[in-house]
Design an enzyme around this catalytic site. Structure first.
Site, PDB file in Angstrom:
ATOM      1  N   ARG A  12      -3.806 -23.289  31.754  1.00 28.81           N
ATOM      2  CA  ARG A  12      -3.381 -21.915  32.003  1.00 28.81           C
ATOM      3  C   ARG A  12      -4.310 -20.925  31.306  1.00 28.81           C
ATOM      4  O   ARG A  12      -4.029 -19.735  31.266  1.00 28.81           O
ATOM      5  CB  ARG A  12      -1.930 -21.716  31.544  1.00 28.81           C
ATOM      6  CG  ARG A  12      -0.913 -22.423  32.438  1.00 28.81           C
ATOM      7  CD  ARG A  12       0.523 -22.050  32.081  1.00 28.81           C
ATOM      8  NE  ARG A  12       1.458 -22.536  33.092  1.00 28.81           N
ATOM      9  CZ  ARG A  12       2.005 -23.744  33.086  1.00 28.81           C
ATOM     10  NH1 ARG A  12       1.701 -24.590  32.126  1.00 28.81           N
ATOM     11  NH2 ARG A  12       2.842 -24.117  34.036  1.00 28.81           N
ATOM     12  N   ASN A  13      -5.415 -21.430  30.777  1.00 29.63           N
ATOM     13  CA  ASN A  13      -6.410 -20.578  30.127  1.00 29.63           C
ATOM     14  C   ASN A  13      -7.251 -19.908  31.213  1.00 29.63           C
ATOM     15  O   ASN A  13      -7.985 -20.579  31.945  1.00 29.63           O
ATOM     16  CB  ASN A  13      -7.301 -21.432  29.215  1.00 29.63           C
ATOM     17  CG  ASN A  13      -8.317 -20.617  28.447  1.00 29.63           C
ATOM     18  OD1 ASN A  13      -8.990 -19.769  28.997  1.00 29.63           O
ATOM     19  ND2 ASN A  13      -8.431 -20.900  27.163  1.00 29.63           N
ATOM     20  N   GLU A  44       1.544 -33.246  24.124  1.00 33.24           N
ATOM     21  CA  GLU A  44       1.028 -33.240  22.758  1.00 33.24           C
ATOM     22  C   GLU A  44      -0.332 -33.918  22.742  1.00 33.24           C
ATOM     23  O   GLU A  44      -0.481 -35.038  23.244  1.00 33.24           O
ATOM     24  CB  GLU A  44       1.985 -33.969  21.821  1.00 33.24           C
ATOM     25  CG  GLU A  44       1.612 -33.874  20.359  1.00 33.24           C
ATOM     26  CD  GLU A  44       2.630 -34.523  19.443  1.00 33.24           C
ATOM     27  OE1 GLU A  44       2.376 -34.573  18.226  1.00 33.24           O
ATOM     28  OE2 GLU A  44       3.675 -34.988  19.954  1.00 33.24           O
ATOM     29  N   ASP A  73     -10.846 -31.344  27.606  1.00 33.48           N
ATOM     30  CA  ASP A  73     -10.631 -31.050  26.195  1.00 33.48           C
ATOM     31  C   ASP A  73     -11.982 -30.658  25.656  1.00 33.48           C
ATOM     32  O   ASP A  73     -12.973 -31.374  25.847  1.00 33.48           O
ATOM     33  CB  ASP A  73     -10.053 -32.235  25.428  1.00 33.48           C
ATOM     34  CG  ASP A  73      -9.456 -31.774  24.102  1.00 33.48           C
ATOM     35  OD1 ASP A  73      -8.719 -30.780  24.104  1.00 33.48           O
ATOM     36  OD2 ASP A  73      -9.719 -32.405  23.072  1.00 33.48           O
ATOM     37  N   SER A  74     -12.024 -29.517  25.054  1.00 33.36           N
ATOM     38  CA  SER A  74     -13.295 -28.994  24.596  1.00 33.36           C
ATOM     39  C   SER A  74     -13.091 -28.271  23.288  1.00 33.36           C
ATOM     40  O   SER A  74     -11.977 -27.892  22.929  1.00 33.36           O
ATOM     41  CB  SER A  74     -13.899 -28.051  25.645  1.00 33.36           C
ATOM     42  OG  SER A  74     -12.981 -27.012  25.971  1.00 33.36           O
ATOM     43  N   TYR A 166     -14.307 -19.274  20.887  1.00 32.68           N
ATOM     44  CA  TYR A 166     -15.320 -19.059  19.859  1.00 32.68           C
ATOM     45  C   TYR A 166     -16.622 -18.469  20.419  1.00 32.68           C
ATOM     46  O   TYR A 166     -17.591 -18.310  19.680  1.00 32.68           O
ATOM     47  CB  TYR A 166     -15.633 -20.384  19.150  1.00 32.68           C
ATOM     48  CG  TYR A 166     -14.457 -21.002  18.436  1.00 32.68           C
ATOM     49  CD1 TYR A 166     -14.078 -20.584  17.156  1.00 32.68           C
ATOM     50  CD2 TYR A 166     -13.693 -21.997  19.042  1.00 32.68           C
ATOM     51  CE1 TYR A 166     -13.004 -21.151  16.501  1.00 32.68           C
ATOM     52  CE2 TYR A 166     -12.604 -22.567  18.400  1.00 32.68           C
ATOM     53  CZ  TYR A 166     -12.262 -22.132  17.127  1.00 32.68           C
ATOM     54  OH  TYR A 166     -11.176 -22.694  16.491  1.00 32.68           O
ATOM     55  N   ASP A 167     -16.654 -18.146  21.688  1.00 35.29           N
ATOM     56  CA  ASP A 167     -17.880 -17.637  22.313  1.00 35.29           C
ATOM     57  C   ASP A 167     -18.532 -16.481  21.562  1.00 35.29           C
ATOM     58  O   ASP A 167     -19.763 -16.450  21.437  1.00 35.29           O
ATOM     59  CB  ASP A 167     -17.608 -17.209  23.761  1.00 35.29           C
ATOM     60  CG  ASP A 167     -17.510 -18.385  24.722  1.00 35.29           C
ATOM     61  OD1 ASP A 167     -17.983 -19.478  24.372  1.00 35.29           O
ATOM     62  OD2 ASP A 167     -16.960 -18.200  25.823  1.00 35.29           O
ATOM     63  N   LYS A 187     -23.933 -18.207  31.754  1.00 38.44           N
ATOM     64  CA  LYS A 187     -23.195 -19.047  30.820  1.00 38.44           C
ATOM     65  C   LYS A 187     -22.862 -20.394  31.457  1.00 38.44           C
ATOM     66  O   LYS A 187     -23.017 -21.444  30.839  1.00 38.44           O
ATOM     67  CB  LYS A 187     -21.918 -18.345  30.365  1.00 38.44           C
ATOM     68  CG  LYS A 187     -21.070 -19.197  29.422  1.00 38.44           C
ATOM     69  CD  LYS A 187     -19.741 -18.541  29.127  1.00 38.44           C
ATOM     70  CE  LYS A 187     -18.856 -19.499  28.345  1.00 38.44           C
ATOM     71  NZ  LYS A 187     -17.512 -18.949  28.101  1.00 38.44           N
ATOM     72  N   ARG A 193     -19.087 -26.720  29.125  1.00 39.20           N
ATOM     73  CA  ARG A 193     -18.172 -26.942  30.237  1.00 39.20           C
ATOM     74  C   ARG A 193     -18.916 -26.929  31.575  1.00 39.20           C
ATOM     75  O   ARG A 193     -18.622 -27.710  32.468  1.00 39.20           O
ATOM     76  CB  ARG A 193     -17.054 -25.899  30.235  1.00 39.20           C
ATOM     77  CG  ARG A 193     -15.937 -26.241  31.228  1.00 39.20           C
ATOM     78  CD  ARG A 193     -14.729 -25.319  31.058  1.00 39.20           C
ATOM     79  NE  ARG A 193     -14.090 -25.559  29.769  1.00 39.20           N
ATOM     80  CZ  ARG A 193     -14.168 -24.733  28.722  1.00 39.20           C
ATOM     81  NH1 ARG A 193     -14.852 -23.607  28.805  1.00 39.20           N
ATOM     82  NH2 ARG A 193     -13.562 -25.024  27.589  1.00 39.20           N
TER      83      ARG A 193
END
Length: 212
Positions: A12-13, A44, A73-74, A166-167, A187, A193
């Protein structure tokens, strides 16, 4: 087999969703969001590595939706911090924000904690990398995996408005910019990614062709 299989993008990001759609737009698949499946609780993330967590999430969402599911997962590994935030990148400062905090507030807290942890670390030792693992699963198991990395260093203050996470702190010396200062197309061409997604796309094409 359906010539255009449906894949649930299991995040959902909004930043991740934009990157995934941009890189996979030409694939012969239909990308779906999680929205039609209601308020599914997030699994989890108990894996010890990015690869473990990507597979865990992909399988969870595939079983919950009954469709193929793509999960990643990054995160950021900082050498001076022994590889932290690592698999805890998204929840690095979880103890500093309320449970109802939104993505922007969480990102700000994570960045603030990172800068605090590195406050006495000199520039030459602020090296690190973004890492991404991607997994595609059906309800029975993982079908495709891929990964990507990009090397850089951590600035003392954020720069740029285009990224997320953290970009704004992640500076790539060869480009002279943070990943938050780069337009989306550039990018995606160099990001962890983006690399993982392109490798994933190629493997998915091969899998679809073999199943046709």
């Amino acid at each position: 087999m359906n010539s255009t299989p449906s894949i649930v993008v299991a995040t959902r990001n909004p930043g991740k969703i934009r990157e995934i759609h941009a890189v996979l737009a030409d694939l012969p698949v239909t990308l779906r969001s999680l929205e039609p499946f209601g308020d599914l609780p997030e699994p989890e993330e108990t894996g010890e590595t990015f690869a473990d967590n990507a597979a865990l999430k992909a399988l969870y969402y595939a079983q919950a939706t009954g469709h193929w599911a793509l999960a990643d997962d990054s995160g950021l590994q900082v050498d001076a911090l022994g590889g932290d935030p690592g698999v805890r990148s998204a929840r690095y400062a979880a103890d500093r924000v309320p449970p109802t905090a939104g993505r922007e507030q969480i990102d700000q807290a994570n960045n603030a904690k990172l800068l605090n942890q590195l406050r006495d670390v000199p520039d030459a030792q602020r090296t690190g990398r973004f890492v991404c693992f991607i997994a595609l699963a059906d309800p029975r198991g993982v079908l495709v995996e891929a990964s990507g990395t990009v090397e850089g260093c951590i600035l003392h203050a954020p720069r740029g408005e285009n990224g997320f996470g953290y970009d704004p702190l992640f500076y790539i010396p060869d480009l002279g910019h943070t990943t938050a200062e780069l337009p989306a197309e550039r990018k995606n061409a160099i990001s962890h990614r983006g690399q993982a997604l392109r490798a994933f796309a190629e493997r998915l094409r091969e899998m679809l062709a073999a199943r046709a």
